[in-house]
Design an enzyme around this catalytic site. Sequence first.
Site, PDB file in Angstrom:
ATOM      1  CD  GLU A   9      52.551  28.045  49.266  1.00 34.61           C
ATOM      2  OE1 GLU A   9      52.504  28.695  50.534  1.00 34.61           O
ATOM      3  OE2 GLU A   9      52.638  28.579  48.220  1.00 34.61           O
ATOM      4  CE  LYS A  51      56.379  28.901  49.431  1.00 28.70           C
ATOM      5  NZ  LYS A  51      56.105  30.305  48.816  1.00 28.70           N
TER       6      LYS A  51
END
Length: 184
Positions: A9, A51
């Site tokens: 992420e 992500k």
Amino acid sequence: MNGLVPIVEPEILPDGDHDLKRSQHVTEKVLAACYKALSDHNVYLEGTLLKPNMCTPGMSCAKRSTPQEIAMATVTALSRTVPPAVPGVTFLSGGQSEEEATQNLNAINQAPIRRPWGLTFSYGRALQASVLAAWKGQPAKVKAGQDELVSRAKANGQAAMGQYTGGLAGGAGQQSLFIANHQY
């Protein structure tokens, strides 16, 4: 293997006045560094999810970009840095309104560039704002909140297939969800 799915992420925050080109450039640099590190540590890419942010201009940038421009910048950045072995990219909404995030995801899935990964959503605020506005924490409004969640999920599900045609914006659909200097 251990049954774990590493979720990578890296997020480029939308604070600032940077333009779309700068967002794409920085996103490419960050993603390239992430995948170099993952390779160095022998991470099994087929078992990971990415992500990231979408490439968008900074919230203070005077020149706004269209969903098609955001899609081209985002998919180009991904195609230059994310190995095709990665099965999925689950975008953050990054302070965009619900409707902006949905329209941009839809355009990303329609971009005329090869997209070897599944491209979908992992929104927080852009999935919840209208739900929370409808529910208002009141037991009598639980059904309204649930209906709003179904509507937001349907809209984003369509966008993940490049099939969103609009008309499913919720009560907070156009409301900016940007929080300056947001910290996790």
